[in-house]
Enzyme design. Structure first.
Site, PDB file in Angstrom:
ATOM      1  CB  THR A   1       0.818   6.117  -1.996  1.00  0.00           C
ATOM      2  OG1 THR A   1       0.730   5.725  -0.648  1.00  0.00           O
ATOM      3  CG2 THR A   1      -0.425   5.679  -2.706  1.00  0.00           C
TER       4      THR A   1
ATOM      5  N   GLY B   1      -3.608   1.310   5.610  1.00  0.00           N
ATOM      6  CA  GLY B   1      -3.765   2.747   5.408  1.00  0.00           C
ATOM      7  C   GLY B   1      -4.971   3.067   4.539  1.00  0.00           C
ATOM      8  CG  ASP B   2      -4.678   6.568   2.208  1.00  0.00           C
ATOM      9  OD1 ASP B   2      -3.587   6.315   2.773  1.00  0.00           O
ATOM     10  OD2 ASP B   2      -4.757   7.042   1.060  1.00  0.00           O
TER      11      ASP B   2
ATOM     12  CB  THR C   1      -0.384   9.995  -2.429  1.00  0.00           C
ATOM     13  OG1 THR C   1       0.860  10.073  -1.724  1.00  0.00           O
ATOM     14  CG2 THR C   1      -0.507  11.233  -3.303  1.00  0.00           C
ATOM     15  N   GLY C   2      -0.564  10.282   0.776  1.00  0.00           N
ATOM     16  CA  GLY C   2      -0.297  11.098   1.955  1.00  0.00           C
ATOM     17  C   GLY C   2      -0.528  10.309   3.221  1.00  0.00           C
ATOM     18  CG  HIS C   3      -0.847  10.786   8.100  1.00  0.00           C
ATOM     19  ND1 HIS C   3      -1.749  11.215   9.041  1.00  0.00           N
ATOM     20  CD2 HIS C   3      -0.183   9.745   8.656  1.00  0.00           C
ATOM     21  CE1 HIS C   3      -1.637  10.472  10.129  1.00  0.00           C
ATOM     22  NE2 HIS C   3      -0.682   9.588   9.922  1.00  0.00           N
ATOM     23  N   GLY C   4      -2.102   8.286   5.667  1.00  0.00           N
ATOM     24  CA  GLY C   4      -3.292   7.453   5.507  1.00  0.00           C
ATOM     25  C   GLY C   4      -4.362   7.673   6.561  1.00  0.00           C
TER      26      GLY C   4
ATOM     27  NE  ARG D   1      -1.056   2.840   8.433  1.00  0.00           N
ATOM     28  CZ  ARG D   1      -0.893   3.500   7.294  1.00  0.00           C
ATOM     29  NH1 ARG D   1      -0.454   2.869   6.218  1.00  0.00           N
ATOM     30  NH2 ARG D   1      -1.166   4.774   7.217  1.00  0.00           N
TER      31      ARG D   1
HETATM   32  N1  GLY Z   1      -1.079   6.747   1.971  1.00  0.00           N
HETATM   33  C1  GLY Z   1      -0.550   5.493   2.254  1.00  0.00           C
HETATM   34  C2  GLY Z   1      -0.666   5.083   3.626  1.00  0.00           C
HETATM   35  O1  GLY Z   1      -0.806   5.888   4.512  1.00  0.00           O
HETATM   36  O2  GLY Z   1      -0.613   3.898   3.855  1.00  0.00           O
END
Ligand code: GLY
Length: 327
Positions: free
Chosen positions: A184, A214-215, A235-238, A212
């Protein structure tokens, strides 16, 4: 595409000092990508700030900065985006105007090199906030937004990353701190008129399921902007970011009196403790204070304010240059 707007203040109205902050994704950036990532964010910050310095608005500036990052193959967005489980590129992006709370977001779009520009067109030309998949691509075509072959967006790094994770089918939740999981890009800005905006763009996570989302394109998760509090790009684990609606959470803390650094750290810490998620954020307050914070090993970021270019990669770093000394 959208006309440049002049956001210089009217006579008698207090003028704000323009600020622009960008990130190139929070993850365990390897040493061989470190210099390229730092150079990329510095370049994007300088270009985005030039829009503000020329009297452009915050929305225009974050779009310009994110376009530079999307065009840079070092980052997971546009050209350089990671691949989904089928080895295809599906892109997500959001842009939000803090003056009106208008937002444009696109998810699961294919063959579009600059999803942030498409998101801005959606913001300006439709009553909707998000378009997804096929319908989004059809609308892009009707607008004449240039569509490129998938191969044009795919880099050798993205293929190598995909082969690694496709083979091992690892869960992504813990990978941001341990392995090569690109993530991201984003920007936040305040213009001369005191308006704030955010933009976030991504290819998502390597080996994600087809379809899928994400965030990044989700309002309040991957980004939020409100002149009454400030702007955030995450940014990071969506999936973790969405569970805690990270961007909005940070701004709510700022409405409660926290400064950007405190609110960013509180939001990231809550996400780590509550759902074991890692990530990073860039934040601007309604008074133009800013922060770049992360819980991953590294995040390339850069900020420009009052002629100074701040940048960093490792935790706690805040390096400084005169903006005119960086070309
Ligand atoms: N932060 C981007 C995603 O998880 O898609």
């Amino acid at each position: 595409m959208a006309q440049a707007t002049n956001n210089l203040c009217k006579p008698g109205v207090m003028e704000s000092k323009p600020v622009l902050v960008v990130h190139g994704g929070a993850w365990a950036i390897p040493d061989d990508l470190a210099a390229e990532s730092v150079l990329g964010v510095k370049h994007a910050a300088k270009l985005g700030f030039a829009v503000l310095a020329g009297g452009g608005g915050a929305v225009e500036a974050v779009e310009a900065a994110v376009r530079v990052l999307e065009d840079n193959p070092a980052f997971d967005a546009g050209h350089g985006a990671v691949l989904n489980a089928d080895g295809d590129v599906e892109l997500d992006a959001i842009i939000m105007d803090g003056a009106t709370l208008a937002a444009g977001a696109v998810s699961c779009v294919r063959n579009i090199a600059n999803p942030v520009t498409f998101a801005r067109a959606l913001l300006e030309k439709t009553p909707h906030i998000m378009l997804t998949g096929l319908g989004a691509n059809q609308y892009a075509e009707s607008l004449g937004i240039h569509q490129v072959p998938t191969e044009d967006l795919v880099t050798e790094n993205a293929v190598a990353e995909w082969e690694q994770y496709h083979k091992y089918k690892q869960a992504v939740a813990n990978l941001f701190n341990k392995h090569m999981v690109h993530d991201t890009v984003g920007a936040v800005a305040m213009d001369h008129g005191g308006n704030v905006a955010c933009a976030t763009s991504t290819g998502g996570i390597t080996n994600k399921m087809v379809g899928r989302v994400g965030d990044s394109p989700i309002i309040g998760s991957g980004g939020y902007a409100d002149n009454l509090s400030g702007a955030v790009s995450a940014t990071g684990h969506g999936e973790s970011i969405m569970k805690v609606t990270l961007a909005r959470r940070i701004l709510l803390d700022m409405e409660g009196g926290k400064v950007p650094k405190e609110a960013a750290d509180a939001g990231l810490s809550y996400m780590k403790n509550r759902v074991h998620g890692h990530g990073g954020v860039i934040v601007i307050s309604k008074s133009g204070d800013w922060a770049a914070r992360f819980t991953t090993q590294r995040m390339a970021w850069a900020a420009v304010k009052e002629g100074l270019l701040h940048y960093g990669l490792n935790p706690g770093e805040d390096l400084l240059e005169d903006i005119n000394d960086f070309n």
